[in-house]
Design a protein around this motif. Sequence first.
Motif, PDB file in Angstrom:
ATOM      1  N   ASP A 150       0.953  -1.151  -0.211  1.00 47.00           N
ATOM      2  CA  ASP A 150      -0.097   0.087   0.137  1.00 47.00           C
ATOM      3  C   ASP A 150       0.748   1.236  -0.008  1.00 47.00           C
ATOM      4  O   ASP A 150       0.442   2.335   0.228  1.00 47.00           O
ATOM      5  N   VAL A 151       2.163   1.145  -0.265  1.00 49.55           N
ATOM      6  CA  VAL A 151       3.051   2.293  -0.356  1.00 49.55           C
ATOM      7  C   VAL A 151       3.230   2.669  -1.688  1.00 49.55           C
ATOM      8  O   VAL A 151       3.387   1.764  -2.684  1.00 49.55           O
ATOM      9  N   SER A 152       2.619   4.045  -1.848  1.00 53.79           N
ATOM     10  CA  SER A 152       2.835   4.622  -3.191  1.00 53.79           C
ATOM     11  C   SER A 152       3.948   5.842  -3.034  1.00 53.79           C
ATOM     12  O   SER A 152       3.427   6.854  -2.655  1.00 53.79           O
ATOM     13  N   ASN A 153       5.088   5.713  -3.404  1.00 52.75           N
ATOM     14  CA  ASN A 153       5.991   6.773  -3.242  1.00 52.75           C
ATOM     15  C   ASN A 153       6.150   7.496  -4.671  1.00 52.75           C
ATOM     16  O   ASN A 153       6.865   7.026  -5.885  1.00 52.75           O
ATOM     17  N   LEU A 243      -2.187 -11.915  -3.107  1.00 51.54           N
ATOM     18  CA  LEU A 243      -2.361 -10.906  -4.191  1.00 51.54           C
ATOM     19  C   LEU A 243      -3.292  -9.820  -4.043  1.00 51.54           C
ATOM     20  O   LEU A 243      -2.795  -8.899  -4.878  1.00 51.54           O
ATOM     21  N   HIS A 244      -4.214  -9.750  -3.056  1.00 51.49           N
ATOM     22  CA  HIS A 244      -4.727  -8.573  -2.705  1.00 51.49           C
ATOM     23  C   HIS A 244      -4.126  -7.373  -2.395  1.00 51.49           C
ATOM     24  O   HIS A 244      -4.570  -6.497  -2.502  1.00 51.49           O
ATOM     25  N   LEU A 245      -2.854  -7.676  -2.089  1.00 49.28           N
ATOM     26  CA  LEU A 245      -2.015  -6.686  -1.244  1.00 49.28           C
ATOM     27  C   LEU A 245      -1.023  -6.080  -2.306  1.00 49.28           C
ATOM     28  O   LEU A 245      -0.260  -5.164  -2.073  1.00 49.28           O
ATOM     29  N   SER A 246      -1.253  -6.925  -3.724  1.00 53.13           N
ATOM     30  CA  SER A 246      -0.056  -6.528  -4.660  1.00 53.13           C
ATOM     31  C   SER A 246      -0.607  -5.190  -5.292  1.00 53.13           C
ATOM     32  O   SER A 246      -1.838  -5.113  -5.929  1.00 53.13           O
ATOM     33  N   SER A 299       5.492  -6.189  -6.601  1.00 54.16           N
ATOM     34  CA  SER A 299       4.951  -4.930  -6.138  1.00 54.16           C
ATOM     35  C   SER A 299       4.140  -5.330  -4.630  1.00 54.16           C
ATOM     36  O   SER A 299       3.318  -4.641  -4.215  1.00 54.16           O
ATOM     37  N   LEU A 300       4.300  -6.513  -4.284  1.00 59.82           N
ATOM     38  CA  LEU A 300       3.851  -6.976  -2.833  1.00 59.82           C
ATOM     39  C   LEU A 300       4.647  -6.207  -1.656  1.00 59.82           C
ATOM     40  O   LEU A 300       5.536  -5.758  -1.712  1.00 59.82           O
ATOM     41  N   PRO A 301       3.871  -6.283  -0.546  1.00 59.40           N
ATOM     42  CA  PRO A 301       4.679  -5.587   0.675  1.00 59.40           C
ATOM     43  C   PRO A 301       5.924  -6.100   0.928  1.00 59.40           C
ATOM     44  O   PRO A 301       6.194  -7.227   0.706  1.00 59.40           O
ATOM     45  N   GLY A 324      11.683  -4.884  -3.873  1.00 55.88           N
ATOM     46  CA  GLY A 324      11.269  -4.765  -5.312  1.00 55.88           C
ATOM     47  C   GLY A 324      10.058  -4.043  -5.195  1.00 55.88           C
ATOM     48  O   GLY A 324       9.426  -3.708  -4.185  1.00 55.88           O
ATOM     49  N   TYR A 325       9.837  -3.230  -6.396  1.00 56.91           N
ATOM     50  CA  TYR A 325       8.624  -2.352  -6.626  1.00 56.91           C
ATOM     51  C   TYR A 325       7.978  -2.272  -8.046  1.00 56.91           C
ATOM     52  O   TYR A 325       8.795  -2.653  -8.920  1.00 56.91           O
ATOM     53  N   ALA A 326       6.957  -1.835  -8.398  1.00 56.41           N
ATOM     54  CA  ALA A 326       6.486  -1.582  -9.678  1.00 56.41           C
ATOM     55  C   ALA A 326       6.471   0.037  -9.579  1.00 56.41           C
ATOM     56  O   ALA A 326       6.617   0.820  -8.532  1.00 56.41           O
ATOM     57  N   ILE A 327       6.793   0.258 -10.884  1.00 61.40           N
ATOM     58  CA  ILE A 327       6.786   1.911 -11.124  1.00 61.40           C
ATOM     59  C   ILE A 327       6.034   2.012 -12.446  1.00 61.40           C
ATOM     60  O   ILE A 327       5.884   1.418 -13.382  1.00 61.40           O
ATOM     61  N   ASP A 328       4.986   2.839 -12.278  1.00 61.81           N
ATOM     62  CA  ASP A 328       4.297   3.321 -13.545  1.00 61.81           C
ATOM     63  C   ASP A 328       4.666   4.945 -13.797  1.00 61.81           C
ATOM     64  O   ASP A 328       5.018   5.711 -12.831  1.00 61.81           O
ATOM     65  N   TYR A 329       4.447   5.302 -15.133  1.00 62.33           N
ATOM     66  CA  TYR A 329       4.930   6.455 -15.687  1.00 62.33           C
ATOM     67  C   TYR A 329       4.204   6.732 -16.720  1.00 62.33           C
ATOM     68  O   TYR A 329       3.557   6.020 -17.426  1.00 62.33           O
ATOM     69  N   ASP A 330       4.273   8.116 -17.123  1.00 62.13           N
ATOM     70  CA  ASP A 330       3.542   8.747 -18.412  1.00 62.13           C
ATOM     71  C   ASP A 330       4.670   8.361 -19.772  1.00 62.13           C
ATOM     72  O   ASP A 330       5.938   8.351 -19.607  1.00 62.13           O
TER      73      ASP A 330
END
Length: 611
Positions: A150-153, A243-246, A299-301, A324-330
């Motif tokens: 649930d971290v969005s940095n 999965l619901h936390l990813s 992108s799990l906790p 690890g992390y997921a990153i979204d971008y334009d």
Amino acid sequence: GCEAALACARLGLETIVFTVSVDSIALMPCNPNVGGSSKGHLVRELDALGGEMGKNIDKTFIQSKMLNESKGPAVHSLRAQADKQEYSRQMRKTMENTEHLTIRQAEVSELIVEDGQIKGVKTFSGAIYHAKAVVLCTGTYLRARCIYGDVSNPTGPNGLQAANYLTDSLKELGIEMFRFKTGTPARADKRSIDFSKMEEQFGDKRVVPFSFSTDPESVQKEQASCWLTYTNADTHKIIRDNLHLSGMFNGMIEGVGPRYCPSIEAKIVRFADKERHQLFVEPEGLRTNEMYVQGMSSSLPAHFQLQFMQTIPGLENCRMMRAGYAIDYDCLDPLQLQRTLEHKAISGLFSAGQANGTSGYEEAAAQGLLAGVNAMQKIRSKEPLILSRSEGYLGVLIDDLVTKGTNEPYRMMTSRAEYRLLLRQDNADLRLTEKGRAVGLVNDVRYEAFTAKRSLLERTLQNLSSTHLPPNAEVLAKLAELGTAPIRSGMSLLDLLRRSEMTYEKLQQAFEVPELPEVVAEQVEIFAKYEGYINKQKQEVEKALKLENKKIPADIDYLSIKELSSEAAEKLAKVKPASIGQASRISGVSPADVSVLMIALEVMRRKEYES
């Protein structure tokens, strides 16, 4: 960005690079490797054109392998693991010591456009820089967010500052934007890994350099090992239960992810019947204990990432150095670009890399060089550098982007190229060095070495073709010694080399043929064994070129051609193809639509002739 800037500066243009952090120059935020299947082809093409990536990885690799050697030469691809810090340091050193190139740490927040022409950029601090051309190489930084659990940095990769303001300026200029996603796995502390439970992966005994200008002897060195291990049922259970936390599954991630490099969560869901997935544990460098766990992007906790990592053989007691992390971008819709990578609606604005919806360092670097060259060519009112699908993987990449677009991060693959046997990684210099020379990026020393190699190859093929063996006792004895069938009538050395069991080295053992450099001997063997297939593909290229040579006027009104289907008319109007060949590759344009278009063009031509 590095390749675009170096190309422009080396061609004599005063060039400035803006970066949110000078420390991010040539940063590899994901796996620090260069090349791989089809991507290795791009690096070699980039090198043949005069780019820097191949030279830089030759200086900084810690393991090198030629992939797919059990298959044909069309899919052989180099892949090298880099020392992440050293790769960045060497590229930065090159850029800092390149004349006409200025590096500036600043965030560009606005493009300055007047009457459809780029005039410069404005930084967040308010400073204005005037320019005749601008190349966008935004990577994954545009309005980037790093997400795990649930971290969005709101940061770019590796915690670096995101570029939060440029997107608004692009949208105000009418540029259509997408939101894509990528990700990276956790890093483990080398000291906490039990490598005895993993399979050691070695580099090649004889290293092949990426750059055609690198002395092969200079890259023969001791290499670091990588390691292979696998997930298991326990790993999969922890991931499925959470999965619901990813971010990929709880709605936090807006962007579309890469199909061909999915997260571990996506693999578990998509391939539910697979009992295990392979993971490669690879060093990030020689001066760090960080190990990259390839194949485990998540992108799990963070605590769940550590929990499932510790179910994997060899990682039971691992310590996680980075989550690890997921990153979204334009990024922008590449259908808005010409084949030069210049924006259709804004003259002088180019873009390259993930800004165009691609994934990977190699795709980005290759586009960067082409965009930089074409920015220079435009400023100097010279012909642009445009590669066709039959000239290079870079031509395939660009054509796919600007003709078909992409709804997910685009990854280069050998299967995308129709003419794989012509576009081998070993002959990239023969295909593209002349083009690099023509735009000024291939210097005299390199060009002389290239022409000498090409001449040697041509002479050798001619000599082998004109040297015939008689079926006498001496020759038959030599053939028996080589383990190949006898000949009943005269045969040229070239025809003998076509046999599957024959190599140039064997010819040297038995007959008086000159010693050749490894790279030339390889080319000779490939030509001999695949000449028939190569000639067949050349015929296919000639046939396709007839359609590519049927040019379409830029001002044609597709919507006025009533016989076209409405979908085809809309797609053609959006893409604005340069030729019938390009039009035929647009999704939604049928063969019937292509026929209608050809008839319409012929009618237009006749009317012009009559008038």
